[in-house]
Design a protein around this motif. Structure first.
Motif, PDB file in Angstrom:
ATOM      1  N   SER A 181       0.816  -1.211   0.000  1.00 15.91           N
ATOM      2  CA  SER A 181       0.000   0.000   0.000  1.00 15.91           C
ATOM      3  C   SER A 181       0.849   1.260   0.000  1.00 15.91           C
ATOM      4  CB  SER A 181      -0.945  -0.001   1.209  1.00 15.91           C
ATOM      5  OG  SER A 181      -0.208  -0.055   2.420  1.00 15.91           O
ATOM      6  N   GLY A 233      -8.268  -4.190  -5.198  1.00 18.05           N
ATOM      7  CA  GLY A 233      -9.356  -3.671  -4.386  1.00 18.05           C
ATOM      8  C   GLY A 233      -9.281  -2.168  -4.236  1.00 18.05           C
ATOM      9  N   TYR A 234      -8.099  -1.658  -4.045  1.00 19.08           N
ATOM     10  CA  TYR A 234      -7.876  -0.221  -3.886  1.00 19.08           C
ATOM     11  C   TYR A 234      -8.345   0.544  -5.115  1.00 19.08           C
ATOM     12  CZ  TYR A 234      -4.952   4.050  -3.576  1.00 19.08           C
ATOM     13  OH  TYR A 234      -4.482   5.340  -3.556  1.00 19.08           O
ATOM     14  N   THR A 249     -15.130   1.482  -1.431  1.00  9.06           N
ATOM     15  CA  THR A 249     -14.955   1.660   0.016  1.00  9.06           C
ATOM     16  C   THR A 249     -13.485   1.769   0.446  1.00  9.06           C
ATOM     17  OG1 THR A 249     -14.980  -0.742   0.360  1.00  9.06           O
ATOM     18  CG2 THR A 249     -17.083   0.409   0.505  1.00  9.06           C
ATOM     19  N   MET A 250     -12.573   1.910  -0.491  1.00 10.21           N
ATOM     20  CA  MET A 250     -11.146   1.948  -0.143  1.00 10.21           C
ATOM     21  C   MET A 250     -10.481   3.264  -0.552  1.00 10.21           C
ATOM     22  SD  MET A 250      -9.791  -1.935  -0.809  1.00 10.21           S
ATOM     23  CE  MET A 250      -8.156  -1.464  -0.229  1.00 10.21           C
ATOM     24  N   ASP A 260      -9.881  -8.967  -7.647  1.00 12.79           N
ATOM     25  CA  ASP A 260     -10.533  -7.805  -7.045  1.00 12.79           C
ATOM     26  C   ASP A 260     -10.958  -8.020  -5.601  1.00 12.79           C
ATOM     27  OD1 ASP A 260     -10.215  -6.515  -9.422  1.00 12.79           O
ATOM     28  OD2 ASP A 260     -12.345  -6.426  -9.948  1.00 12.79           O
ATOM     29  N   SER A 261     -11.165  -9.263  -5.188  1.00 14.81           N
ATOM     30  CA  SER A 261     -11.612  -9.500  -3.820  1.00 14.81           C
ATOM     31  C   SER A 261     -10.532  -9.072  -2.830  1.00 14.81           C
ATOM     32  CB  SER A 261     -11.973 -10.970  -3.611  1.00 14.81           C
ATOM     33  OG  SER A 261     -10.883 -11.808  -3.911  1.00 14.81           O
ATOM     34  N   TYR A 262     -10.912  -8.895  -1.586  1.00 12.56           N
ATOM     35  CA  TYR A 262     -10.051  -8.275  -0.586  1.00 12.56           C
ATOM     36  C   TYR A 262      -8.685  -8.946  -0.476  1.00 12.56           C
ATOM     37  CZ  TYR A 262      -8.232  -6.786   3.916  1.00 12.56           C
ATOM     38  OH  TYR A 262      -7.420  -6.317   4.913  1.00 12.56           O
ATOM     39  N   ASN A 263      -7.639  -8.147  -0.597  1.00 16.70           N
ATOM     40  CA  ASN A 263      -6.260  -8.572  -0.349  1.00 16.70           C
ATOM     41  C   ASN A 263      -5.873  -9.799  -1.168  1.00 16.70           C
ATOM     42  OD1 ASN A 263      -3.968  -7.726   1.102  1.00 16.70           O
ATOM     43  ND2 ASN A 263      -4.169  -9.430   2.531  1.00 16.70           N
ATOM     44  N   SER A 264      -6.218  -9.795  -2.453  1.00 18.17           N
ATOM     45  CA  SER A 264      -5.965 -10.950  -3.321  1.00 18.17           C
ATOM     46  C   SER A 264      -4.898 -10.704  -4.385  1.00 18.17           C
ATOM     47  CB  SER A 264      -7.266 -11.371  -4.014  1.00 18.17           C
ATOM     48  OG  SER A 264      -8.215 -11.817  -3.075  1.00 18.17           O
ATOM     49  N   SER A 266     -12.671  -0.718  -5.747  1.00 16.56           N
ATOM     50  CA  SER A 266     -13.691  -0.738  -4.709  1.00 16.56           C
ATOM     51  C   SER A 266     -14.250   0.667  -4.452  1.00 16.56           C
ATOM     52  CB  SER A 266     -13.102  -1.297  -3.410  1.00 16.56           C
ATOM     53  OG  SER A 266     -13.977  -1.093  -2.324  1.00 16.56           O
ATOM     54  N   ASP A 280      -3.298  -5.442  -1.922  1.00 15.19           N
ATOM     55  CA  ASP A 280      -4.693  -5.139  -2.265  1.00 15.19           C
ATOM     56  C   ASP A 280      -4.828  -4.030  -3.295  1.00 15.19           C
ATOM     57  OD1 ASP A 280      -7.350  -5.762  -2.065  1.00 15.19           O
ATOM     58  OD2 ASP A 280      -7.714  -4.622  -0.237  1.00 15.19           O
TER      59      ASP A 280
END
Length: 583
Positions: free
Chosen positions: A59, A278-279, A284-285, A369-373, A282, A275
């Motif tokens: 990150s 996702g970042y 929500t991130m 795309d799923s969390y922390n994948s 998403s 992630d």
């Protein structure tokens, strides 16, 4: 408090099998003594593997913001809301103790070649450690041996940044001389050390120049020499294969060793993931997005500024991406963009990006795309940075030539499909957008102003999302950029918009009466989103507070209160930071 801080300085002796986070393998402390350890290469390797955890994690690498990317929550540095902490991770000295402990006892190694190799590695990391400390705090205590609990040096004051950097350069030169020349994507080599020296010297040289600390020419010359040696001897080059080479360099699961010097490895089978997908996708991130001011910096393919085009201020996304630097369409979603492995085009998703310029650098296939994948390797050092360091250092010293530009700028522009930079034209006609106090860099002056601005443009778009931008702003003394208005895509009026020109409505912006629409995203103007000119203009972001940058204080971080108390003021506070202590 004394015992607590001493324990921080002593640290824990930890080992990792591959230099990646979450792979700790602790050695029994009762067996770890100078007498019975560090005799073999395996023992040296196991101990020094933990040093790799000093490098930034996922990150931190892809999640930079500063003045280039906006998120729903801005950092305290950009907001101007930092306070003096009691303690903070960036003033942590555990790893220094571990490095110095190794260097004190590495003489146990029975193979002199192995001994020098791992001394070189340890001194590389000590240089890296202290470079990070100087970036944050300026003057810091220089300590080159492990300290016992009763050692008076535990309470010493700060050494000048000049003394610290001189010692850092001695360390990195030793590392260059003794680390292996064989390329390795995941371990430090001679070429990593040269890249680090290039980075250190450019930062320190330009910081001293723009902050008027004096004595900058010599260290910029060191940057040039290290960069030139890397260019001539390393065998690395700018990756330029396939239709989208810039995008592919970052989305590839395994790091590309043509250009990437050192990478952080990720592998789902070893539970090493990050992630980034996702970042970037998403809602929500943080909803990150490129800021309009930076989008404007991407050139036209003929090498002219986008901001010199007729009506550039009112171009919508399908219009502004035409005939642009290819890095633009390989960094954000533009018309024609398809996810890796997909056949359908994907428009920018305003639910996932608050600026509308949705980032795709580092983005992998949708299955991640799923969390922390995410498992694509992330670059720590790459060749393009060394090339840019070389050009910038020479430009700042006034010795850059067109031949230099052809050597290090042209390969980057060739990959981007952009005409080469002309030194003469750049200096004869400095770009007004880049030299404007409102949109560019106010501190650049002199005969080389034009080419310095163009190199900064090149660095901005080339190194985006690689954890360098905040520190570039610090060394250039351009913190006032954080106070500027943050904006995104242009919308000429309320209505329906096809953001990627595929014939389908992507978003509807309405005012007064909500219309019937097929858009999946519908926003009420002046409630859900705001435009700079009320009923038209660019997306307007973060207007609910005033961002403030203190020129006399904010280029350095405050020293934690606990350490000031422990040393009874021997560790002085940085200028402008009030911590309530009377020493």
């Amino acid at each position: 408090m004394k015992n607590r801080t001493i324990s921080i300085l002593l640290g824990l002796l930890a080992f990792v099998t591959g230099g990646c986070e979450d792979m700790l393998d602790r050695f029994p402390k009762d067996k770890l003594t100078p007498e019975n350890y560090f005799h073999t290469e395996e023992e040296c390797r196991l101990y020094t593997n933990d040093f790799y955890s000093m490098f930034p994690n996922g990150s931190a690498i892809y999640g930079e913001t500063a003045d280039v990317i906006s998120q729903t929550t801005l950092t305290s540095e950009v907001l101007g809301t930092r306070v003096v902490p009691s303690k903070v991770g960036t003033w942590n000295w555990e790893k220094l103790r571990d490095i110095n402990f190794f260097l004190q006892h590495s003489g146990n190694c029975e193979d002199s070649a192995v001994k020098l190799k791992y001394e070189g590695l340890a001194r590389f990391f000590r240089a890296y450690f202290y470079f990070e400390k100087v970036k944050y705090y300026g003057d810091v205590p220089w300590v080159d041996r492990p300290l016992a609990s009763d050692d008076t040096e535990l309470y010493k004051g700060r050494d000048s940044r000049e003394i610290v950097i001189d010692n850092v350069l001695k360390d990195i030169d030793f590392a260059i001389a003794n680390l292996p020349a064989e390329k390795s994507l995941y371990t430090v080599t001679r070429w990593t050390a040269l890249a680090l020296k290039s980075r250190i010297c450019l930062f320190e040289g330009t910081f001293r120049k723009y902050h008027e600390l004096g004595d900058y020419a010599g260290i910029l010359t060191e940057c040039i020499a290290a960069s030139k040696r890397f260019i001539e001897e390393s065998g690395y080059s700018i990756y330029n294969s396939g239709a989208t080479p810039y995008q592919d360099l970052f989305s590839s699961l395994k790091a590309n060793g043509t250009e990437i010097i050192l990478a952080r490895a990720y592998n789902s089978s070893l539970a090493l993931t990050h992630d980034v997908n996702g970042y970037l996708t998403s809602s929500t991130m943080g909803r990150p997005g490129l800021l309009k001011n930076i989008a404007n910096m991407y050139l036209m393919i003929d090498g002219t500024p986008f901001t010199s085009q007729m009506g550039w201020e009112e171009k919508t996304l399908p219009e502004e991406y035409v005939n642009r630097d290819k890095r633009f369409a390989q960094t954000v979603r533009t018309p024609g963009f398809k996810r890796i492995g997909a056949t359908a085009v994907s428009a920018p998703d305003l639910a996932a990006t608050e600026t509308g310029y949705q980032l795709i650098k580092f983005l992998q296939a949708a299955k991640y795309d799923s969390y922390n994948s995410s498992t694509n390797d992330l670059p720590l050092f790459r060749t393009a940075e060394v090339y840019l360091n070389y050009a910038e250092a020479k430009a700042e010293l006034g010795i850059l030539t067109q031949e230099d530009i052809d050597l290090v700028i042209k390969p980057l522009r060739d990959r981007a499909g952009v005409a080469n930079l002309s030194l003469a034209n750049a200096n004869a006609h400095p770009d007004s957008y880049l030299s404007s106090e409102e949109t560019g860099y106010r501190n650049v002056t002199g005969d080389n102003k034009g080419v310095i601005l163009e190199i900064r443009r090149e660095r901005t778009v080339e190194m985006l999302m690689e954890n360098l931008r905040y520190w570039d702003i610090m060394r250039w003394k351009e913190g006032k950029r954080f106070e500027k208005v943050f904006t995104g895509l242009y919308f000429p009026r309320p209505g329906e918009y096809d953001l990627n020109a595929d014939g389908k409505v992507d978003v509807c912006i309405w005012k007064d009466a909500k219309p019937s629409t097929n858009a999946s995203l519908v926003y009420e103007l002046e409630k859900d989103l705001f435009l700079t000119e009320k009923d038209h203009g660019n997306l307007l972001l973060h207007t609910d507070y005033i961002r403030k940058w203190n020129e006399e204080r904010d280029y350095l971080y405050p020293i934690p209160i606990d350490d000031r108390v422990l040393t009874q003021g021997n560790i002085s506070q940085n200028p402008g930071w009030e911590d309530g202590l009377n020493f």
